[in-house]
Design a protein around this motif. Structure first.
Motif, PDB file in Angstrom:
ATOM      1  N   LEU A 160     -14.589   1.323   0.295  1.00 36.78           N
ATOM      2  CA  LEU A 160     -13.615   2.364  -0.030  1.00 36.78           C
ATOM      3  C   LEU A 160     -14.293   3.618  -0.569  1.00 36.78           C
ATOM      4  CD1 LEU A 160     -10.624   3.168  -0.339  1.00 36.78           C
ATOM      5  CD2 LEU A 160     -10.703   2.175  -2.638  1.00 36.78           C
ATOM      6  N   ALA A 161     -15.213   3.433  -1.513  1.00 40.81           N
ATOM      7  CA  ALA A 161     -15.892   4.591  -2.090  1.00 40.81           C
ATOM      8  C   ALA A 161     -16.765   5.299  -1.062  1.00 40.81           C
ATOM      9  CB  ALA A 161     -16.734   4.162  -3.290  1.00 40.81           C
ATOM     10  N   ALA A 162     -17.418   4.521  -0.192  1.00 42.89           N
ATOM     11  CA  ALA A 162     -18.270   5.120   0.830  1.00 42.89           C
ATOM     12  C   ALA A 162     -17.451   5.871   1.875  1.00 42.89           C
ATOM     13  CB  ALA A 162     -19.113   4.032   1.500  1.00 42.89           C
ATOM     14  N   ALA A 163     -16.289   5.320   2.247  1.00 40.98           N
ATOM     15  CA  ALA A 163     -15.502   5.900   3.332  1.00 40.98           C
ATOM     16  C   ALA A 163     -14.591   7.031   2.873  1.00 40.98           C
ATOM     17  CB  ALA A 163     -14.669   4.808   3.996  1.00 40.98           C
ATOM     18  N   ALA A 164     -14.112   6.979   1.632  1.00 37.69           N
ATOM     19  CA  ALA A 164     -13.080   7.917   1.202  1.00 37.69           C
ATOM     20  C   ALA A 164     -13.616   9.151   0.491  1.00 37.69           C
ATOM     21  CB  ALA A 164     -12.085   7.201   0.281  1.00 37.69           C
ATOM     22  N   THR A 165     -14.868   9.131   0.030  1.00 42.07           N
ATOM     23  CA  THR A 165     -15.377  10.250  -0.765  1.00 42.07           C
ATOM     24  C   THR A 165     -15.396  11.554   0.034  1.00 42.07           C
ATOM     25  OG1 THR A 165     -16.697   8.791  -2.169  1.00 42.07           O
ATOM     26  CG2 THR A 165     -17.335  11.105  -2.105  1.00 42.07           C
ATOM     27  N   VAL A 166     -15.880  11.525   1.260  1.00 41.75           N
ATOM     28  CA  VAL A 166     -15.937  12.752   2.072  1.00 41.75           C
ATOM     29  C   VAL A 166     -14.540  13.265   2.420  1.00 41.75           C
ATOM     30  CG1 VAL A 166     -16.633  13.691   4.310  1.00 41.75           C
ATOM     31  CG2 VAL A 166     -18.254  12.340   2.974  1.00 41.75           C
ATOM     32  N   PRO A 167     -13.596  12.421   2.873  1.00 45.75           N
ATOM     33  CA  PRO A 167     -12.242  12.940   3.096  1.00 45.75           C
ATOM     34  C   PRO A 167     -11.614  13.550   1.840  1.00 45.75           C
ATOM     35  CG  PRO A 167     -12.498  10.829   4.190  1.00 45.75           C
ATOM     36  CD  PRO A 167     -13.731  11.043   3.377  1.00 45.75           C
ATOM     37  N   ILE A 168     -11.877  12.947   0.677  1.00 46.63           N
ATOM     38  CA  ILE A 168     -11.351  13.512  -0.567  1.00 46.63           C
ATOM     39  C   ILE A 168     -11.987  14.877  -0.833  1.00 46.63           C
ATOM     40  CG2 ILE A 168     -11.260  13.228  -3.074  1.00 46.63           C
ATOM     41  CD1 ILE A 168     -11.127  10.198  -2.590  1.00 46.63           C
ATOM     42  N   GLU A 169     -13.290  14.985  -0.562  1.00 46.24           N
ATOM     43  CA  GLU A 169     -13.977  16.267  -0.759  1.00 46.24           C
ATOM     44  C   GLU A 169     -13.384  17.335   0.158  1.00 46.24           C
ATOM     45  OE1 GLU A 169     -18.476  18.152  -0.373  1.00 46.24           O
ATOM     46  OE2 GLU A 169     -17.645  16.748   1.099  1.00 46.24           O
ATOM     47  N   ARG A 170     -13.125  16.974   1.395  1.00 47.52           N
ATOM     48  CA  ARG A 170     -12.562  17.947   2.337  1.00 47.52           C
ATOM     49  C   ARG A 170     -11.152  18.365   1.911  1.00 47.52           C
ATOM     50  NH1 ARG A 170     -14.536  14.734   7.804  1.00 47.52           N
ATOM     51  NH2 ARG A 170     -16.726  15.418   7.753  1.00 47.52           N
ATOM     52  N   ALA A 171     -10.375  17.390   1.446  1.00 42.96           N
ATOM     53  CA  ALA A 171      -9.026  17.712   0.987  1.00 42.96           C
ATOM     54  C   ALA A 171      -9.042  18.605  -0.244  1.00 42.96           C
ATOM     55  CB  ALA A 171      -8.262  16.425   0.683  1.00 42.96           C
ATOM     56  N   ALA A 172     -10.154  18.544  -1.012  1.00 47.49           N
ATOM     57  CA  ALA A 172     -10.303  19.367  -2.213  1.00 47.49           C
ATOM     58  C   ALA A 172     -11.071  20.650  -1.909  1.00 47.49           C
ATOM     59  CB  ALA A 172     -11.007  18.577  -3.305  1.00 47.49           C
ATOM     60  N   ASP A 173     -11.049  21.106  -0.650  1.00 46.18           N
ATOM     61  CA  ASP A 173     -11.708  22.346  -0.235  1.00 46.18           C
ATOM     62  C   ASP A 173     -13.217  22.327  -0.519  1.00 46.18           C
ATOM     63  OD1 ASP A 173      -9.295  23.506   0.652  1.00 46.18           O
ATOM     64  OD2 ASP A 173      -8.809  24.165  -1.381  1.00 46.18           O
ATOM     65  N   GLY A 174     -13.830  21.168  -0.254  1.00 44.61           N
ATOM     66  CA  GLY A 174     -15.275  21.059  -0.392  1.00 44.61           C
ATOM     67  C   GLY A 174     -15.761  20.874  -1.809  1.00 44.61           C
ATOM     68  N   ASN A 175     -14.895  20.521  -2.722  1.00 42.31           N
ATOM     69  CA  ASN A 175     -15.285  20.345  -4.129  1.00 42.31           C
ATOM     70  C   ASN A 175     -15.747  18.910  -4.353  1.00 42.31           C
ATOM     71  OD1 ASN A 175     -15.365  20.036  -6.968  1.00 42.31           O
ATOM     72  ND2 ASN A 175     -13.857  21.660  -7.228  1.00 42.31           N
ATOM     73  N   TRP A 176     -17.075  18.712  -4.421  1.00 44.36           N
ATOM     74  CA  TRP A 176     -17.595  17.358  -4.597  1.00 44.36           C
ATOM     75  C   TRP A 176     -17.321  16.831  -6.002  1.00 44.36           C
ATOM     76  CZ3 TRP A 176     -21.042  16.691  -8.519  1.00 44.36           C
ATOM     77  CH2 TRP A 176     -21.814  17.785  -8.923  1.00 44.36           C
ATOM     78  N   HIS A 177     -17.093  17.716  -6.963  1.00 49.31           N
ATOM     79  CA  HIS A 177     -16.767  17.270  -8.319  1.00 49.31           C
ATOM     80  C   HIS A 177     -15.490  16.426  -8.307  1.00 49.31           C
ATOM     81  CE1 HIS A 177     -19.713  19.832 -10.448  1.00 49.31           C
ATOM     82  NE2 HIS A 177     -19.473  20.705  -9.474  1.00 49.31           N
ATOM     83  N   ILE A 178     -14.464  16.907  -7.602  1.00 48.82           N
ATOM     84  CA  ILE A 178     -13.205  16.170  -7.513  1.00 48.82           C
ATOM     85  C   ILE A 178     -13.402  14.867  -6.740  1.00 48.82           C
ATOM     86  CG2 ILE A 178     -10.869  16.214  -6.571  1.00 48.82           C
ATOM     87  CD1 ILE A 178     -10.796  19.199  -7.149  1.00 48.82           C
ATOM     88  N   ALA A 179     -14.187  14.928  -5.666  1.00 51.51           N
ATOM     89  CA  ALA A 179     -14.420  13.744  -4.837  1.00 51.51           C
ATOM     90  C   ALA A 179     -15.063  12.613  -5.632  1.00 51.51           C
ATOM     91  CB  ALA A 179     -15.292  14.111  -3.635  1.00 51.51           C
ATOM     92  N   LEU A 180     -15.937  12.957  -6.578  1.00 51.02           N
ATOM     93  CA  LEU A 180     -16.560  11.933  -7.419  1.00 51.02           C
ATOM     94  C   LEU A 180     -15.665  11.546  -8.587  1.00 51.02           C
ATOM     95  CD1 LEU A 180     -20.320  13.029  -7.658  1.00 51.02           C
ATOM     96  CD2 LEU A 180     -19.247  11.435  -6.061  1.00 51.02           C
TER      97      LEU A 180
END
Length: 409
Positions: A160-180
């Motif tokens: 889940l963490a491996a697969a969902a982190t990038v989609p979450i980052e994209r949904a957050a306009d490229g904000n990796w802080h939110i994705a983590l």
């Protein structure tokens, strides 16, 4: 007063009733979190390193931290559990995990990011060692079933963490802080049942042998379990780290390589669902050890020597072979009689095993750079699998850690 009064103990000595279901829920939620600090970083590592201005040394340290923390913190977990209690320790571990995940998602400092990652990983390391102990203590007659529940949740959380982190980052306009940062919320949810369970602690078997590190160093069985755990973890680290590059170098596109890695990762969930249950049905696990080695061998030979066959087929075979991971966790309970012995074997086996495993990716990287190909890497993998067969064959034979002459008081 112990939570484990005689009204909540089954005929086999296990926990029953509403308390048992609360423990099951707690174990599942905790297991979902144990790898999020690791697998959420890889997909966005480039953005993290550039955003924090992290040097190559920093990136290397970040990727090495899981092995270092799992080995060092895991080794002291039994001592911490004896001091503050198993339930309270796991609650503290989940709080540390969530705090570390939250802090590292909010900072713009490479140093603080590394420190908070170490804090989060420390919580995961405690859970690695403690959950098999809790399964042995609360569900001694259902260790296989509960290990199935545990390893399945662990595999699901990893994917889940491996697969969902990038989609979450994209949904957050490229904000990796939110994705983590979202993974800290999952840790907070996991802490809720342990907050209730931490009000009192299970009774300990004060008459059992207290297994210290020195006694386990003299144990052939403990070393066999550690080596088996280490070799299967080494294979996993090598495959997760290098399988996509192996495939791309073999002519696959990045998309095809990513899809194959996804298939390879996903197969771990159904495998984790059946392996502990099957292994616990037999006193001798050596046939299961041999079966996984056979899957490994065919899979690696196919990836190496038969490029005309779709790589995903051989990746599936290797993925089935990685059922050696839930098997290794199941052995922690099957090779011990008491929760105290399980705790000691879990700490020694996992800590030593992770130190062994950590050398694998480094050696493969050096081999690939020196040779420019993957022949030496595949030869190394086959040697590691051979060692896994030898150590698993010894560890898989029916026996108990408490019976070894060198461990008697």
């Amino acid at each position: 007063m112990s939570v484990l009064t005689h009204q909540t103990r089954g005929r086999t000595g296990g926990t029953t009733g509403s308390l048992a279901w609360l423990l099951v829920l707690g174990i599942v939620l905790a297991a979902l979190n144990l790898r999020t600090a690791v697998t959420s970083v890889g997909p966005v590592l480039d953005r993290i390193s550039s955003g924090l201005g992290m040097s190559g040394v920093g990136v290397g340290l970040l990727t090495t931290l899981p092995v270092l923390i799992f080995a060092s913190v895991g080794a002291v977990t039994p001592a911490l559990a004896r001091k503050i209690g198993e339930h309270r320790l796991l609650l503290s571990a989940l709080v540390a995990l969530g705090t570390g995940l939250l802090v590292r998602a909010m900072v713009d400092s490479a140093e603080v990011f590394l420190f908070s990652s170490a804090l989060a990983l420390s919580g995961g390391a405690v859970g690695n060692v403690l959950i098999p102990t809790l399964i042995k203590r609360h569900f001694p007659g259902r260790a296989g079933t509960m290990t199935t529940v545990y390893t399945t949740a662990l595999a699901a959380g990893t994917m889940l963490a491996a697969a969902a982190t990038v989609p979450i980052e994209r949904a957050a306009d490229g904000n990796w802080h939110i994705a983590l940062g979202v993974w800290a919320a999952l840790a907070a949810v996991a802490a809720i049942p342990w907050l209730a369970l931490s009000r009192s602690e299970p009774e300990r078997d004060t008459g059992s042998t207290d297994f210290g590190p020195r006694s386990l160093v003299r144990s052939k069985l403990a070393w066999a379990v550690a080596a088996y755990f280490g070799t299967q973890s080494m294979v996993a680290y090598i495959m997760f780290g290098f399988l996509p590059k192996m495939l791309i170098d073999g002519g696959y596109t990045a998309g095809q390589a990513g899809l194959t890695l996804g298939v390879f990762t996903a197969i771990g969930i159904p495998v984790s669902m059946v392996v502990p249950w099957i292994a616990s049905k037999f006193a001798d696990q050596r046939p299961v050890v041999a079966a996984f080695v056979a899957f490994y061998t065919v899979g690696f030979l196919g990836l190496w020597l038969v490029p005309s066959v779709p790589a995903w087929l051989f990746a599936v075979l290797v993925g089935i072979g990685m059922g050696s991971f839930p098997l290794a966790l199941t052995m922690l309970a099957l090779r011990t009689r008491t929760a105290e012995a399980t705790a000691a074997l879990s700490a020694f086996g996992q800590s030593t095993g992770y130190l062994i495993a950590g050398a694998g990716p480094l050696v493969v990287g050096v081999m690939h750079e020196a040779s420019g190909g993957w022949t030496l890497a595949f030869l190394l993998l086959l040697v590691v699998v051979g060692v896994q067969l030898a150590t698993g064959w010894y560890a898989g034979r029916a026996r108990y850690l408490e019976d070894e002459a060198t461990l008697t008081p």
